[in-house]
Design a protein around this motif. Structure first.
Motif, PDB file in Angstrom:
ATOM      1  N   SER A 238      35.195  32.874  40.065  1.00  0.00           N
ATOM      2  CA  SER A 238      36.158  33.866  40.539  1.00  0.00           C
ATOM      3  C   SER A 238      36.618  33.509  41.946  1.00  0.00           C
ATOM      4  O   SER A 238      35.893  32.907  42.729  1.00  0.00           O
ATOM      5  CB  SER A 238      35.501  35.255  40.536  1.00  0.00           C
ATOM      6  OG  SER A 238      36.307  36.187  41.216  1.00  0.00           O
ATOM      7  N   VAL A 239      37.856  33.898  42.277  1.00  0.00           N
ATOM      8  CA  VAL A 239      38.382  33.659  43.627  1.00  0.00           C
ATOM      9  C   VAL A 239      38.049  34.817  44.550  1.00  0.00           C
ATOM     10  O   VAL A 239      38.471  34.809  45.711  1.00  0.00           O
ATOM     11  CB  VAL A 239      39.905  33.447  43.595  1.00  0.00           C
ATOM     12  CG1 VAL A 239      40.255  32.199  42.830  1.00  0.00           C
ATOM     13  CG2 VAL A 239      40.622  34.669  42.999  1.00  0.00           C
ATOM     14  N   HIS A 240      37.328  35.812  44.058  1.00  0.00           N
ATOM     15  CA  HIS A 240      36.923  36.905  44.928  1.00  0.00           C
ATOM     16  C   HIS A 240      36.112  36.346  46.091  1.00  0.00           C
ATOM     17  O   HIS A 240      35.232  35.511  45.898  1.00  0.00           O
ATOM     18  CB  HIS A 240      36.089  37.922  44.146  1.00  0.00           C
ATOM     19  CG  HIS A 240      35.847  39.190  44.893  1.00  0.00           C
ATOM     20  ND1 HIS A 240      34.916  39.289  45.896  1.00  0.00           N
ATOM     21  CD2 HIS A 240      36.429  40.413  44.795  1.00  0.00           C
ATOM     22  CE1 HIS A 240      34.929  40.522  46.387  1.00  0.00           C
ATOM     23  NE2 HIS A 240      35.832  41.222  45.735  1.00  0.00           N
ATOM     24  N   PRO A 241      36.410  36.785  47.330  1.00  0.00           N
ATOM     25  CA  PRO A 241      35.775  36.149  48.493  1.00  0.00           C
ATOM     26  C   PRO A 241      34.258  36.254  48.503  1.00  0.00           C
ATOM     27  O   PRO A 241      33.571  35.315  48.926  1.00  0.00           O
ATOM     28  CB  PRO A 241      36.396  36.903  49.687  1.00  0.00           C
ATOM     29  CG  PRO A 241      36.973  38.153  49.110  1.00  0.00           C
ATOM     30  CD  PRO A 241      37.384  37.814  47.726  1.00  0.00           C
ATOM     31  N   ARG A 244      32.884  33.645  46.269  1.00  0.00           N
ATOM     32  CA  ARG A 244      33.042  32.332  46.906  1.00  0.00           C
ATOM     33  C   ARG A 244      32.013  32.122  48.002  1.00  0.00           C
ATOM     34  O   ARG A 244      31.430  31.030  48.132  1.00  0.00           O
ATOM     35  CB  ARG A 244      34.448  32.210  47.479  1.00  0.00           C
ATOM     36  CG  ARG A 244      35.532  32.040  46.436  1.00  0.00           C
ATOM     37  CD  ARG A 244      36.909  32.270  47.048  1.00  0.00           C
ATOM     38  NE  ARG A 244      37.052  31.605  48.342  1.00  0.00           N
ATOM     39  CZ  ARG A 244      37.902  32.009  49.277  1.00  0.00           C
ATOM     40  NH1 ARG A 244      38.658  33.075  49.068  1.00  0.00           N
ATOM     41  NH2 ARG A 244      37.987  31.358  50.407  1.00  0.00           N
ATOM     42  N   TRP A 261      47.322  39.573  48.733  1.00  0.00           N
ATOM     43  CA  TRP A 261      45.922  39.117  48.777  1.00  0.00           C
ATOM     44  C   TRP A 261      45.079  39.903  47.782  1.00  0.00           C
ATOM     45  O   TRP A 261      44.241  39.316  47.076  1.00  0.00           O
ATOM     46  CB  TRP A 261      45.385  39.285  50.192  1.00  0.00           C
ATOM     47  CG  TRP A 261      44.004  38.745  50.392  1.00  0.00           C
ATOM     48  CD1 TRP A 261      43.647  37.488  50.742  1.00  0.00           C
ATOM     49  CD2 TRP A 261      42.770  39.464  50.227  1.00  0.00           C
ATOM     50  NE1 TRP A 261      42.275  37.373  50.827  1.00  0.00           N
ATOM     51  CE2 TRP A 261      41.714  38.575  50.506  1.00  0.00           C
ATOM     52  CE3 TRP A 261      42.452  40.777  49.881  1.00  0.00           C
ATOM     53  CZ2 TRP A 261      40.379  38.952  50.457  1.00  0.00           C
ATOM     54  CZ3 TRP A 261      41.116  41.154  49.823  1.00  0.00           C
ATOM     55  CH2 TRP A 261      40.105  40.251  50.112  1.00  0.00           C
ATOM     56  N   ARG A 264      45.642  38.644  44.356  1.00  0.00           N
ATOM     57  CA  ARG A 264      45.127  37.287  44.148  1.00  0.00           C
ATOM     58  C   ARG A 264      43.617  37.267  43.897  1.00  0.00           C
ATOM     59  O   ARG A 264      43.127  36.459  43.111  1.00  0.00           O
ATOM     60  CB  ARG A 264      45.469  36.423  45.360  1.00  0.00           C
ATOM     61  CG  ARG A 264      45.120  34.949  45.183  1.00  0.00           C
ATOM     62  CD  ARG A 264      45.752  34.096  46.255  1.00  0.00           C
ATOM     63  NE  ARG A 264      45.266  34.424  47.599  1.00  0.00           N
ATOM     64  CZ  ARG A 264      45.962  35.068  48.514  1.00  0.00           C
ATOM     65  NH1 ARG A 264      47.203  35.472  48.241  1.00  0.00           N
ATOM     66  NH2 ARG A 264      45.470  35.324  49.714  1.00  0.00           N
ATOM     67  N   VAL A 265      42.860  38.155  44.532  1.00  0.00           N
ATOM     68  CA  VAL A 265      41.399  38.086  44.448  1.00  0.00           C
ATOM     69  C   VAL A 265      40.805  39.081  43.459  1.00  0.00           C
ATOM     70  O   VAL A 265      39.608  38.989  43.155  1.00  0.00           O
ATOM     71  CB  VAL A 265      40.763  38.309  45.830  1.00  0.00           C
ATOM     72  CG1 VAL A 265      41.308  37.319  46.839  1.00  0.00           C
ATOM     73  CG2 VAL A 265      40.962  39.740  46.314  1.00  0.00           C
ATOM     74  N   SER A 266      41.594  40.032  42.947  1.00  0.00           N
ATOM     75  CA  SER A 266      41.037  41.029  42.042  1.00  0.00           C
ATOM     76  C   SER A 266      40.709  40.396  40.695  1.00  0.00           C
ATOM     77  O   SER A 266      41.391  39.487  40.226  1.00  0.00           O
ATOM     78  CB  SER A 266      42.019  42.194  41.865  1.00  0.00           C
ATOM     79  OG  SER A 266      43.245  41.728  41.317  1.00  0.00           O
ATOM     80  N   HIS A 272      41.552  45.921  41.311  1.00  0.00           N
ATOM     81  CA  HIS A 272      42.591  45.957  42.342  1.00  0.00           C
ATOM     82  C   HIS A 272      42.787  47.373  42.861  1.00  0.00           C
ATOM     83  O   HIS A 272      42.912  47.610  44.075  1.00  0.00           O
ATOM     84  CB  HIS A 272      43.899  45.414  41.772  1.00  0.00           C
ATOM     85  CG  HIS A 272      45.106  45.759  42.601  1.00  0.00           C
ATOM     86  ND1 HIS A 272      45.842  46.919  42.378  1.00  0.00           N
ATOM     87  CD2 HIS A 272      45.684  45.143  43.648  1.00  0.00           C
ATOM     88  CE1 HIS A 272      46.819  46.978  43.248  1.00  0.00           C
ATOM     89  NE2 HIS A 272      46.750  45.920  44.037  1.00  0.00           N
TER      90      HIS A 272
END
Length: 572
Positions: A238-241, A244, A261, A264-266, A272
């Motif tokens: 996942s791109v969730h911070p 990461r 943003w 993009r990360v949800s 979201h």
């Protein structure tokens, strides 16, 4: 610092010296207003030189009442003022004049546009030069005051961060070995000192990231906090911070969170919506690092407009995360140590029982033979009777030898003493030998064993060690197969050979599957199933020594599938 534009309201007095200003902006407002009135200009603009590292400087403009009433002029930007623009969209003619006077020490430039009568004069220039010299004193004082205030603010923030770390250290130092309770306390301590929301996310035994703590500053947001709990950081990749950070062990600082943003990360539309409802505008997430590996992530959210995360906040969060990670790691080590001690004690009890099991019938047979022999020395026992008793003795001796060999294998593996004697061989032939050797055990278990071979299954392996692997896997299937058929499959997969052993027995619960390949690991009680719990551990060690892998797929009540992948040749 972003460029600021402030319109100065024209005071009623025609002239006055610049007062002692409390800010740079106020000093500039006084300067442009007095300069405009002094020269009877329609517009005065001052543009400051950008501070080091900044691309733009502040600018302030003063307009005459005539310009404001006309409405065709507006406050220009610093770039427009510097180019001599600023006449507005309603201007139909060139200005009748322009006068530029530099501020002392290269601090900036004062621009005058459009004199009311005629053009600017030499006297205007001289008067303005004197004015800016006087104004520069107030401007310099204001700048010094601003620097002092900034330094005081930074010192207070540093003191607050130090106090927070001290409090957090006391919490961690006095905590129990329950990381969950301590991290909950730490998250609550972080709010509102470091954040408006604080999350703690930890990696479980499988490497998945799970949310373990949520704290928030507003007691009225408990319902929203419950929704936040329902959305852990997201799946692997996942791109969730937060995911990461936990995965890559690198900190993330997001200064400005916007809609793009969030999208993009949800991980879903509902996720979201939850993030949007929290309403944070900045995020700071740091990894929990211990012994060179990431255990999870500590995340802070800023909701209040006055809260902005800086590099100093990042360093404080990293320091806190290191201390928290040490606690989590120590707690895990403690649990593992206790588990190891428990497994050791269980193993010693099981080993004692298992080693005594073959000794009992062995001792009984030997005593019987001694009694029969001593009863009548002149007569001899029938050879068939002696041989049947010796067969029982031999089986128990073989069982005892197998147990001892298992213990020796574990000892050698623990000390790194395994060596492989590779030779070219046919795995199908070895599998048939093992199947024949365990034919009696299969009959006693009530299981029929089938062997299927697909393609070429030849390679270079240690024959004795692979015999152990096949024996352990087949014995395991017969022991836990509940009398159901057992299937062995050997398959050609290019540079590798796949070995699959399947049974339809009792299966293995998911929580035990990660431990069955450990030393002394068990998925069932030793009271119901014998053995030292070493077979699968030894199997894994042998397979990995060959450069291969072993995996299990199982469901309770639906059997187990063990798969071994063996490279045909020794890795270069």
């Amino acid at each position: 610092m972003p460029m600021e534009q402030v319109r100065a309201e024209a005071p009623r007095a025609d002239s006055r010296p610049p007062p002692s200003a409390v800010s740079v902006e106020e000093s500039l407002e006084v300067l442009v207003d007095v300069a405009r009135r002094l020269t009877r200009a329609h517009q005065a603009t001052v543009v400051l030189t950008p501070a080091p590292g900044k691309s733009k400087g502040a600018s302030v403009t003063s307009l005459s009442r005539a310009y404001e009433d006309w409405g065709g002029y507006s406050v220009p930007s610093a770039e427009e003022s510097a180019r001599g623009a600023g006449r507005g969209r309603g201007t139909r003619a060139e200005p009748r004049g322009r006068l530029c006077v530099p501020l002392p020490s290269g601090a900036g430039m004062l621009h005058l546009f459009d004199r009311e009568v005629g053009d600017f004069t030499r006297e205007d220039d001289v008067a303005l030069s004197g004015l800016v010299r006087l104004a520069s004193l107030a401007l310099e004082s204001a700048r010094l005051l601003r620097e002092e205030q900034r330094a005081r603010t930074e010192a207070e923030a540093a003191e607050q961060r130090a106090a927070f770390l001290a409090d957090a250290s006391r919490v961690l130092a006095s905590s129990s070995l329950d990381p969950k309770a301590t991290l909950d306390t730490l998250a609550r301590l972080s709010v509102p000192v470091m954040a408006d929301w604080c999350f703690v996310d930890l990696k479980d035994d499988t490497g998945a990231v799970q949310r373990t703590s949520v704290a928030h500053a507003d007691p009225g947001e408990d319902a929203l906090a419950a929704r936040v709990w329902d959305f852990p950081p997201g799946p692997e990749g996942s791109v969730h911070p937060t995911t990461r950070v936990a995965r890559d062990a690198e900190s993330v600082l997001v200064h400005d969170v916007d809609e793009a943003w969030l999208r993009r990360v949800s991980v879903s539309d509902e996720h979201h919506d939850v993030m949007r409802d929290v309403g944070f505008h900045s995020l700071l997430s740091v990894p929990l690092l211990a012994r060179g590996r990431s255990l999870g992530a500590l995340t802070f959210l800023a909701v209040r407009p006055s809260r902005h995360y800086t590099q100093a906040d990042l360093e404080t969060a990293q320091d806190l995360a290191r201390r928290a990670a040490l606690l989590v790691d120590n707690a895990r080590l403690y649990r593992e140590a206790r588990r190891s001690v428990r497994l050791r004690d269980e193993f010693l009890a099981v080993a004692s029982h298992e080693l005594k099991t073959p000794l009992t019938p062995l001792q009984l047979r030997l005593q019987w033979l001694r009694r029969q022999t001593s009863a009548d020395l002149s007569s001899s026992l029938p050879a068939s009777t002696v041989l049947s008793q010796l067969d029982v003795v031999q089986r128990q001796v073989d069982k005892l030898a197998g147990l001892v060999d298992g213990l020796l294998d574990v000892s050698r593996l623990s000390s790194g003493g395994m060596t492989l004697q590779r030779e070219d061989m046919d795995l199908e032939m070895l599998a048939r030998e093992v199947k024949a050797h365990l034919a009696l055990a299969a009959t006693q278990a009530g299981s029929q064993v089938s062997l299927f071979t697909r393609g070429d299954v030849k390679g270079s392996w240690d024959r004795v060690r692979l015999e152990q692997v096949l024996t352990h896997l087949l014995s395991n299937a017969l022991k836990y197969g509940a009398g159901q058929p057992v299937h062995i499959e050997l398959r050609d997969e290019g540079d590798q050979v796949l070995v699959r052993v399947e049974d339809a027995g009792i299966g293995i619960s998911p929580e035990y599957q990660a431990h069955i390949f450990e030393r002394f690991g068990r998925a069932v009680s030793e009271r119901h199933y014998g053995g030292l719990g070493l077979g699968l551990y030894v199997t894994r060690q042998i397979v990995e020594a060959h450069g291969g892998e072993i995996h299990v797929r199982s469901e309770p009540g639906r059997g187990s599938h063990f798969e071994v992948i063996l490279p045909r040749r020794e890795p270069a």
